[in-house]
Design a protein around this motif. Structure first.
Motif, PDB file in Angstrom:
ATOM      1  N   ILE A  70      41.818  23.314  39.269  1.00 50.46           N
ATOM      2  CA  ILE A  70      40.563  24.068  39.275  1.00 50.46           C
ATOM      3  C   ILE A  70      40.287  24.501  40.706  1.00 50.46           C
ATOM      4  O   ILE A  70      40.289  23.670  41.625  1.00 50.46           O
ATOM      5  CB  ILE A  70      39.394  23.238  38.719  1.00 50.46           C
ATOM      6  N   VAL A  71      40.068  25.786  40.888  1.00 50.07           N
ATOM      7  CA  VAL A  71      39.819  26.332  42.222  1.00 50.07           C
ATOM      8  C   VAL A  71      38.330  26.611  42.370  1.00 50.07           C
ATOM      9  O   VAL A  71      37.770  27.483  41.691  1.00 50.07           O
ATOM     10  CB  VAL A  71      40.626  27.626  42.463  1.00 50.07           C
ATOM     11  N   ASN A  72      37.678  25.849  43.234  1.00 52.67           N
ATOM     12  CA  ASN A  72      36.270  26.070  43.534  1.00 52.67           C
ATOM     13  C   ASN A  72      36.150  27.245  44.496  1.00 52.67           C
ATOM     14  O   ASN A  72      36.538  27.157  45.660  1.00 52.67           O
ATOM     15  CB  ASN A  72      35.657  24.808  44.147  1.00 52.67           C
ATOM     16  N   ASP A  73      35.602  28.345  43.989  1.00 52.95           N
ATOM     17  CA  ASP A  73      35.574  29.599  44.751  1.00 52.95           C
ATOM     18  C   ASP A  73      34.254  29.754  45.500  1.00 52.95           C
ATOM     19  O   ASP A  73      33.479  30.672  45.254  1.00 52.95           O
ATOM     20  CB  ASP A  73      35.791  30.783  43.792  1.00 52.95           C
ATOM     21  N   GLY A  74      33.990  28.818  46.416  1.00 51.99           N
ATOM     22  CA  GLY A  74      32.807  28.925  47.266  1.00 51.99           C
ATOM     23  C   GLY A  74      31.496  28.685  46.546  1.00 51.99           C
ATOM     24  O   GLY A  74      30.494  29.350  46.841  1.00 51.99           O
ATOM     25  N   GLY A 103      40.008  36.752  41.064  1.00 49.13           N
ATOM     26  CA  GLY A 103      41.422  37.014  41.277  1.00 49.13           C
ATOM     27  C   GLY A 103      41.984  36.191  42.420  1.00 49.13           C
ATOM     28  O   GLY A 103      43.076  35.620  42.324  1.00 49.13           O
ATOM     29  N   SER A 104      41.236  36.107  43.500  1.00 48.89           N
ATOM     30  CA  SER A 104      41.656  35.314  44.649  1.00 48.89           C
ATOM     31  C   SER A 104      41.775  33.844  44.283  1.00 48.89           C
ATOM     32  O   SER A 104      42.734  33.164  44.689  1.00 48.89           O
ATOM     33  CB  SER A 104      40.635  35.485  45.783  1.00 48.89           C
ATOM     34  N   ALA A 105      40.820  33.340  43.512  1.00 52.81           N
ATOM     35  CA  ALA A 105      40.849  31.931  43.099  1.00 52.81           C
ATOM     36  C   ALA A 105      42.043  31.656  42.183  1.00 52.81           C
ATOM     37  O   ALA A 105      42.719  30.627  42.310  1.00 52.81           O
ATOM     38  CB  ALA A 105      39.539  31.569  42.402  1.00 52.81           C
ATOM     39  N   ARG A 106      42.300  32.560  41.260  1.00 49.66           N
ATOM     40  CA  ARG A 106      43.465  32.382  40.387  1.00 49.66           C
ATOM     41  C   ARG A 106      44.761  32.368  41.195  1.00 49.66           C
ATOM     42  O   ARG A 106      45.651  31.542  40.957  1.00 49.66           O
ATOM     43  CB  ARG A 106      43.504  33.513  39.354  1.00 49.66           C
ATOM     44  N   ASN A 107      44.866  33.296  42.138  1.00 49.34           N
ATOM     45  CA  ASN A 107      46.073  33.327  42.989  1.00 49.34           C
ATOM     46  C   ASN A 107      46.260  32.004  43.727  1.00 49.34           C
ATOM     47  O   ASN A 107      47.374  31.483  43.818  1.00 49.34           O
ATOM     48  CB  ASN A 107      45.975  34.465  44.004  1.00 49.34           C
ATOM     49  N   MET A 212      36.690  42.664  41.163  1.00 50.62           N
ATOM     50  CA  MET A 212      35.819  41.629  40.612  1.00 50.62           C
ATOM     51  C   MET A 212      35.594  41.905  39.124  1.00 50.62           C
ATOM     52  O   MET A 212      34.563  41.571  38.548  1.00 50.62           O
ATOM     53  CB  MET A 212      34.476  41.602  41.359  1.00 50.62           C
ATOM     54  N   GLY A 213      36.548  42.530  38.527  1.00 55.54           N
ATOM     55  CA  GLY A 213      36.558  42.967  37.142  1.00 55.54           C
ATOM     56  C   GLY A 213      37.735  43.926  37.022  1.00 55.54           C
ATOM     57  O   GLY A 213      38.088  44.595  37.997  1.00 55.54           O
ATOM     58  N   ASP A 217      43.553  43.803  33.640  1.00 53.17           N
ATOM     59  CA  ASP A 217      44.291  45.006  33.270  1.00 53.17           C
ATOM     60  C   ASP A 217      45.252  45.427  34.378  1.00 53.17           C
ATOM     61  O   ASP A 217      46.390  45.831  34.120  1.00 53.17           O
ATOM     62  CB  ASP A 217      43.322  46.151  32.968  1.00 53.17           C
ATOM     63  N   ASP A 218      44.775  45.334  35.609  1.00 52.82           N
ATOM     64  CA  ASP A 218      45.607  45.726  36.748  1.00 52.82           C
ATOM     65  C   ASP A 218      46.859  44.857  36.840  1.00 52.82           C
ATOM     66  O   ASP A 218      47.966  45.361  37.062  1.00 52.82           O
ATOM     67  CB  ASP A 218      44.787  45.619  38.035  1.00 52.82           C
TER      68      ASP A 218
END
Length: 285
Positions: A70-74, A103-107, A212-213, A217-218
Motif C-alpha cells: 500500500i502506497v501512502n500518497d501524502g 499514477g505516481s503511487a501505483r508506479n 489525475m484521471g 486508458d493511457d
C-alpha cells in the motif's frame, strides 16, 4: 478479525488465506505451468473509511498474492497513522511518499516489487474472493507478447450495495483489437479488474504521472500500441464502488480528460488523405 467497514450484500470475509493451492483452468494453463507470482498495489490517500475493506478482500483471496503493498500518497498525518496502525493487524507493506497522484503511487508500488504480474486495487473498491485466481487462469500459455488479462466489474454504491452485476460490455468492445475503437471510446479496462505483465508495464514506463484521471486508458493504450496482447474474461472480479466522492465526479478528472485528449492528438496526427484519426478523435472529444 473484523473489517473496519463491512460491505453490504458482498461479504469479502476476514480470514487470511495461507498456503493457497493454485487452481488453473486446463483450457488456459496446464498443470505443468510455472506458478505465476503476483503483487497487489493499492494507492492510499486519506482513505481510512474504506481501506480496511479493500485490505481484507486482498488477504481473503483463494490464491494469496506474493506481495501486497500500500502506497501512502501524502495523506494527512492522522490518516497516515491510521494506515500504519492497520498494518499491525494485517500483513502488508507500506511505502510513504509525498503526494504525487494515483499514477505516481501505483508506479512506486510496482517498482518496489518483483512479482511477474501486477494487480491494482483502489482504496474504496474491493476484490471478489476469486479475483487473482480467475485472472491467473486467463493468462494465455506460451504467449511471449502477453500484456494483460482483465475481467468485468460489479457496480456498487459506496457501501458496497450492488447496482448491477456486470458493466464493461455495456460501454465498449472487449477484448481490445482496434486502435480506432480505443481512440473513439473510453476503454473500460480498469486496473482493479486486470492482471498486467510486469514486462509490458515496465516496457511502457508505467503510468504517466501527469494524469489525475484517464491514466488507466493511457497506460493500456500504450501497452496495446507496443504489440502486447490482451484477453478479456466475461466474469466480474472486482466490486467498483461509485459514489459522489469518487474521482470520476471531480473537476480534476475533467481537466485530466482534456490533458489526455491533447496527448492523443499529438500522438496521432491525422492522415491528410485518409482522414482516419480525426474522425475517431472527434468522437472522443
Amino acid at each position: 478479525m473484523e473489517a473496519h467497514r463491512t460491505p453490504s450484500l458482498l461479504e469479502v470475509g476476514s480470514t487470511l488465506m495461507v498456503g493457497s493451492t493454485l487452481m488453473v483452468s486446463p483450457a488456459r494453463r496446464s498443470l505443468n505451468s510455472k506458478v505465476p507470482t503476483v503483487v497487489v498495489v493499492i494507492p492510499y490517500y486519506n482513505g481510512s473509511d474504506t481501506i480496511e475493506r479493500a485490505v481484507v478482500s486482498v488477504l481473503n483471496q483463494t490464491i494469496a498474492p506474493n506481495e501486497f503493498i500500500i502506497v501512502n500518497d501524502g495523506s494527512r498525518e492522522d490518516e497516515k497513522n491510521f494506515l500504519h496502525e492497520l498494518a499491525k493487524r494485517y500483513e502488508f507493506r507500506i511505502i510513504d511518499q509525498v503526494n504525487g497522484g494515483q499514477g505516481s503511487a501505483r508506479n512506486a508500488g510496482v517498482f518496489a516489487s518483483t512479482s511477474e504480474y501486477i494487480s491494482f486495487l483502489d482504496q474504496d473498491d474491493f476484490y471478489l474472493r476469486t479475483h487473482i485466481q480467475t485472472l491467473i487462469n486467463g493468462i494465455p500459455e506460451n504467449d511471449p507478447h502477453f500484456g494483460w488479462v482483465y475481467g468485468d466489474l460489479i457496480e456498487a454504491d459506496g457501501e458496497g450495495n450492488v447496482v448491477r452485476t456486470s458493466m464493461v460490455k455495456e460501454h465498449s468492445k472487449h477484448p481490445k483489437t482496434h486502435i480506432f475503437d480505443l481512440l473513439r471510446h473510453d476503454m473500460h479496462v480498469l486496473p482493479s479488474a486486470s492482471l498486467i505483465s510486469r514486462k509490458a508495464f515496465e516496457d511502457v514506463g508505467g503510468f504517466d504521472p501527469q494524469f489525475m484521471g484517464y491514466e488507466d486508458d493511457d497506460l493500456f493504450m500504450r501497452i496495446f500500441r507496443k504489440n502486447y496482447t490482451n484477453s478479456f474474461i466475461d466474469r466480474s472480479v472486482t466490486v467498483w464502488c461509485i459514489h459522489t466522492d469518487s474521482t470520476s465526479y471531480s473537476i480534476r478528472m475533467s481537466r485530466s480528460r482534456l490533458k489526455y485528449f491533447k496527448k492523443l492528438a499529438a500522438a496521432f496526427p491525422d492522415d491528410p488523405i485518409k482522414m482516419r484519426f480525426v474522425r475517431a478523435m472527434a468522437d472522443f472529444g
